[in-house]
Enzyme design. Structure first.
Site, short mmCIF file in Angstrom:
data_model
loop_
_atom_site.label_atom_id
_atom_site.label_comp_id
_atom_site.label_asym_id
_atom_site.label_seq_id
_atom_site.Cartn_x
_atom_site.Cartn_y
_atom_site.Cartn_z
N LYS A 40 0.88 -1.16 0.00
CA LYS A 40 0.00 0.00 0.00
C LYS A 40 0.93 1.22 0.00
O LYS A 40 1.46 1.61 1.03
CB LYS A 40 -0.87 -0.01 1.27
CG LYS A 40 -2.20 0.70 1.17
CD LYS A 40 -2.13 2.17 0.88
CE LYS A 40 -1.82 3.03 2.08
NZ LYS A 40 -1.61 4.44 1.71
N GLU A 78 9.31 1.59 10.81
CA GLU A 78 10.37 2.56 10.48
C GLU A 78 9.73 3.93 10.57
O GLU A 78 8.99 4.33 9.66
CB GLU A 78 10.91 2.31 9.06
CG GLU A 78 11.61 0.97 8.87
CD GLU A 78 13.01 0.95 9.46
OE1 GLU A 78 13.41 1.92 10.14
OE2 GLU A 78 13.71 -0.05 9.26
N CYS A 83 13.66 11.04 6.49
CA CYS A 83 13.61 10.64 7.90
C CYS A 83 14.97 10.85 8.54
O CYS A 83 15.07 11.06 9.74
CB CYS A 83 13.19 9.18 8.01
SG CYS A 83 14.21 8.06 7.04
N GLU A 133 9.44 16.67 14.86
CA GLU A 133 9.97 16.45 13.51
C GLU A 133 9.42 17.56 12.59
O GLU A 133 8.21 17.72 12.47
CB GLU A 133 9.54 15.08 12.99
CG GLU A 133 10.24 14.71 11.70
CD GLU A 133 9.84 13.34 11.18
OE1 GLU A 133 8.66 12.97 11.28
OE2 GLU A 133 10.72 12.63 10.66
P1 NAD Z 1 2.16 8.77 7.36
O1 NAD Z 1 2.29 8.06 8.66
O2 NAD Z 1 1.17 9.86 7.26
O3 NAD Z 1 1.76 7.72 6.22
C1 NAD Z 1 2.56 6.61 5.92
C2 NAD Z 1 1.69 5.56 5.25
O4 NAD Z 1 0.73 5.08 6.17
C3 NAD Z 1 0.90 6.08 4.05
O5 NAD Z 1 0.90 5.10 3.05
C4 NAD Z 1 -0.49 6.28 4.62
O6 NAD Z 1 -1.53 6.20 3.67
C5 NAD Z 1 -0.58 5.11 5.60
N1 NAD Z 1 -1.56 5.28 6.66
C6 NAD Z 1 -2.05 6.43 7.19
N2 NAD Z 1 -2.91 6.14 8.19
C7 NAD Z 1 -2.98 4.80 8.30
C8 NAD Z 1 -3.67 3.90 9.15
N3 NAD Z 1 -4.49 4.33 10.10
N4 NAD Z 1 -3.46 2.58 8.99
C9 NAD Z 1 -2.61 2.12 8.06
N5 NAD Z 1 -1.92 2.92 7.20
C10 NAD Z 1 -2.10 4.24 7.33
O7 NAD Z 1 3.61 9.25 6.96
P2 NAD Z 1 4.04 10.09 5.67
O8 NAD Z 1 3.63 11.52 5.84
O9 NAD Z 1 3.65 9.38 4.43
O10 NAD Z 1 5.64 9.98 5.77
C11 NAD Z 1 6.41 10.85 6.50
C12 NAD Z 1 6.87 10.20 7.80
O11 NAD Z 1 7.52 8.98 7.52
C13 NAD Z 1 7.88 11.06 8.54
O12 NAD Z 1 7.59 11.01 9.92
C14 NAD Z 1 9.19 10.35 8.26
O13 NAD Z 1 10.19 10.56 9.21
C15 NAD Z 1 8.75 8.93 8.23
N6 NAD Z 1 9.72 8.13 7.48
C16 NAD Z 1 10.47 7.23 8.16
C17 NAD Z 1 11.43 6.49 7.48
C18 NAD Z 1 12.30 5.48 8.19
O14 NAD Z 1 12.91 4.67 7.50
N7 NAD Z 1 12.40 5.48 9.50
C19 NAD Z 1 11.60 6.67 6.11
C20 NAD Z 1 10.81 7.60 5.46
C21 NAD Z 1 9.86 8.31 6.15
#
Ligand code: NAD
Length: 523
Positions: free
Chosen positions: A169, A242, A276, A374
Site C-alpha cells: 500500500k 520505520e 527521515c 519532527e
Molecule cells: P504517514 O504516517 O502519514 O503515512 C505513511 C503511510 O501510512 C501512508 O501510506 C499512509 O496512507 C498510511 N496510513 C495512514 N494512516 C494509516 C492507518 N491508520 N493505517 C494504516 N496505514 C495508514 O507518513 P508520511 O507523511 O507518508 O511519511 C512521512 C513520515 O515517515 C515522517 O515522519 C518520516 O520521518 C517517516 N519516514 C520514516 C522512514 C524510516 O525509514 N524510519 C523513512 C521515510 C519516512
C-alpha cells in the site's frame, strides 16, 4: 468502520508538487479489494517459495537489469510525483535500489540457506540442529511518499527473495511511482499475484492491517506507527516500524568547518528536508559556532530552488501545502522565542504554493518546537554547546533515535561519542548516506521504530526461523526419560558436577557417578 462502498467511491489524485498539475486519478481499494488481493497473494505464495532461492535470485537479477535500463525514466517519474531534483532521484532512490538488488543477489544464498547449529551441551551432542529460514507467507508493506521508490522497493526485494508474497500500500501521494515498481517487478518475472499494489489513503492501509497478512512492514510517521502497533498487538501480528526522526549533528571543536557546514546544508535540504534521516538539529561547539552558522547561511543562500526537472535545481518543492504549514509554524515559533534567521525563513510564492526557502536558524534553544518535533522540511537550526558531554546530552534529549552524526578530525574521539548516542545509526563525518549502504541495517530506537530493514538484519525480518532438531540415535531412549529414583538423582548430580564443577577432582568423581546411567532401567 467505513463501508466498502464509501472507501471504494474515493479516488486519490497524484499531483506534481512543483506545478500543481494533476498527473492521474486512481480509484482507492476498498476493504473487499484489499482482502481479495491478500487472498490471491496467499494462493500464489507457495509456488513462489517452491521456486527455490536460486531462481528467485535470478528474478532479482532480471529486475536489476530492467531497472538499470530504465534508470532515467524512473528517476523522472519520481521527480514528477515528489518534486526532488532528478539527479537526487537517481542517486538516493534508483542507485539505492540497484545496489540493494546487488546485495541480495550476492548474499541472499549465504544468508538464507539452512545453517547447522553445533551443540555445546554433552547431553545434546547426539542430536544435530539446523536453522531453517522460512518465508512468513504474505507480507504487507505500507510506505510513505518521501522516498516512494527506494523504501518500498528495498523492502519488497528482501521479502520476495525470501519467498514471501507482497501486498504494497504505497502513499496516496505517490501511487504512480509504485506502479513503476510493480511494472518492473512483473516484467522481471515476479508473478502478478506475488507482488500486488493496493492504492488508497489511510483506510486502505488499515484494511491491509486487518487482512490476514503474516507480517507488516510499515514506514511512516510516529503517530500512524503507534496506531498500527496497537492494532497489530490485538492479533499479535509481527511488525517492523520505520518511523520519524529528529537527527542531531554534533560539530566538535576540531571539526573542519567548511566540510561540516556543506554536510549540514546537504543533510538538511536534500529532498527539501523531507528525509527521515535529515539533519534536524545541529549542536556546534561554542568556539566554531559563529563561523559554522555563517558558512551554512552563505552556502544556503547559493542553493537554487525550483522545479526538480530543471537540472540546475538544488532544492525542489515540498510535497504539499500542509507540510509547508508545519515548517512555517516551527520557524515562527522559533522566531517568536528569539531565534535569528540567517537565511530563508519565508515561503516562495513566486515559485508555487509548495515552495519554502531553505532556512538557517541560529540561537535556537532545546525547548523550541524546531528542536523537539519532527519538522520534515528545509530548516537547519543551529545551537551552540559548551563541550562534548553537553552535545551528547542534548543529542540524547529527544523522543526520537533514528540516526545522528559526529563531526571531528579525531576518529577515536568521534567513535567514543558515537557509542554514547542513542540512535539506530551514528555516522562519524557523514550524514544520511548510511541509507545507501546496502549492507548496513536501517532503523531506529525509542520512538523512531522497531526492527530493521536493509542488509542481513532486514532480510532476517522477512523470514521466521524454524529450529530443526535431528536425533542421531533413533533407537536409543533418552537418559532423562521416566524411570526416576534415588540412584538416577545421584547420577544426574554427578553429570552436572562433571560438566560445571570448578575443580577437576569433583569433575572426575562426577563423571564416575554419572557413568552408571547407561545401566539404568527406563520405562
Ligand atoms: P504517514 O504516517 O502519514 O503515512 C505513511 C503511510 O501510512 C501512508 O501510506 C499512509 O496512507 C498510511 N496510513 C495512514 N494512516 C494509516 C492507518 N491508520 N493505517 C494504516 N496505514 C495508514 O507518513 P508520511 O507523511 O507518508 O511519511 C512521512 C513520515 O515517515 C515522517 O515522519 C518520516 O520521518 C517517516 N519516514 C520514516 C522512514 C524510516 O525509514 N524510519 C523513512 C521515510 C519516512
Amino acid at each position: 468502520m467505513a463501508t466498502d462502498l464509501q472507501i471504494a467511491a474515493r479516488k486519490v489524485a497524484s499531483v506534481n508538487p512543483a506545478t500543481g498539475e494533476v498527473l492521474r486519478e486512481l480509484e482507492c481499494a476498498g476493504e473487499g479489494e484489499v482482502e481479495a488481493a491478500v487472498a490471491r497473494a496467499r494462493a500464489a505464495q507457495a509456488a513462489w517459495a517452491e521456486l527455490g532461492l536460486r531462481r528467485r535470485i535470478a528474478v532479482l537479477r532480471e529486475f536489476q537489469g530492467k531497472l538499470y535500463a530504465k534508470k532515467s525514466e524512473v528517476a523522472t517519474a519520481i521527480t514528477r510525483e515528489v518534486g526532488k531534483p532528478v539527479v537526487e532521484a537517481l542517486v538516493t532512490e534508483v542507485l539505492v535500489v540497484l545496489d540493494a538488488a546487488r546485495f541480495l543477489i550476492d548474499n541472499a544464498w549465504g544468508l538464507l540457506r539452512d545453517e547447522p547449529v553445533p551443540h555445546g551441551n554433552l547431553v545434546t551432542k547426539l542430536k544435530s540442529g539446523w536453522l531453517v529460514r522460512e518465508p512468513h507467507g504474505v507480507i504487507g508493506i505500507i510506505s510513505p511518499w518521501n522516498y516512494p521508490f527506494s523504501i518500498p522497493a528495498t523492502e519488497t526485494l528482501a521479502a520476495l527473495v525470501a519467498g514471501n508474497a507482497v501486498v504494497l500500500k504505497p502513499s496516496e501521494l505517490t501511487p504512480l511511482v509504485a506502479l513503476e515498481l510493480a511494472s518492473l517487478l512483473h516484467a522481471a518475472g515476479v508473478p502478478e499475484d506475488v507482488f500486488q499494489l493496493v492504492v488508497g489513503e489511510g483506510p486502505a492501509g488499515a484494511a491491509l492491517l486487518r487482512s490476514p497478512i503474516d507480517k507488516l512492514v510499515f514506514t511512516g510517521s510516529v503517530a500512524t506507527g503507534k496506531r498500527i502497533a496497537a492494532a497489530a498487538a490485538e492479533r499479535l501480528l509481527p511488525v517492523v516500524l520505520e518511523l520519524g526522526g529528529k537527527d542531531p549533528m554534533l560539530v566538535l571543536d576540531d571539526a573542519d568547518v567548511d566540510v561540516a557546514s556543506s554536510a549540514a546544508v546537504w543533510g538538511a535540504f536534500v529532498n527539501a528536508g523531507q528525509a527521515c534521516l535529515s539533519v534536524e538539529r545541529c549542536y556546534v561547539h561554542r568556539s566554531l559556532y559563529e563561523s559554522f552558522a555563517k558558512a551554512c547561511a552563505e552556502k544556503t543562500k547559493q542553493l537554487r530552488v525550483g522545479n526538480g526537472m530543471d537540472s540546475h535545481t538544488d532544492v525542489g518543492p515540498m510535497i504539499q501545502e500542509r507540510q509547508v504549514r508545519i515548517v512555517e509554524s516551527h520557524v515562527e515559533d522559533a522566531k517568536a522565542r528569539g531565534a535569528r534567521v540567517l537565511a530563508g525563513g519565508t515561503r516562495l510564492p513566486q515559485l508555487g504554493i509548495n515552495f519554502y526557502a531553505p532556512t538557517v536558524l541560529a540561537d535556537v534553544t532545546q525547548e523550541m518546537r524546531i528542536m523537539r518535533e519532527e519538522t520534515f522540511g528545509p530548516v537547519l537550526p543551529v545551537m551552540a554547546c559548551a563541550d562534548d558531554d553537553e552535545a551528547v546530552r542534548l543529542a540524547n534529549d529527544s523522543e526520537y533515535g533514528l540516526a545522528a552524526s559526529v563531526w571531528t578530525r579525531d576518529r577515536m574521539r568521534g567513535e567514543r561519542l558515537a557509542r554514547r548516542i542513542h540512535a539506530g545509526t551514528v555516522m562519524v563525518n557523514d550524514v544520511i548516506s548510511c541509507f545507501g549502504i546496502s549492507e548496513a541495517p536501517h532503523g531506529g530506537v525509542k520512538a523512531s521504530g522497531v526492527g530493521r530493514t536493509h542488509g542481513r538484519f532486514g532480510l532476517d525480518e522477512m523470514v521466521r526461523v524454524k529450529y530443526l532438531d535431528m536425533d542421531r540415535m533413533p533407537g536409543m531412549k533418552k537418559v532423562w526419560w521416566h524411570g526416576y529414583g534415588e540412584s538416577f538423582r545421584r547420577q544426574m548430580e554427578g553429570f552436572l558436577d562433571m560438566q560445571f564443577a570448578r575443580g577437576w577432582g569433583t569433575r572426575l568423581r562426577g563423571a564416575l557417578r554419572a557413568a552408571g546411567v547407561v545401566r539404568r532401567k527406563q520405562l
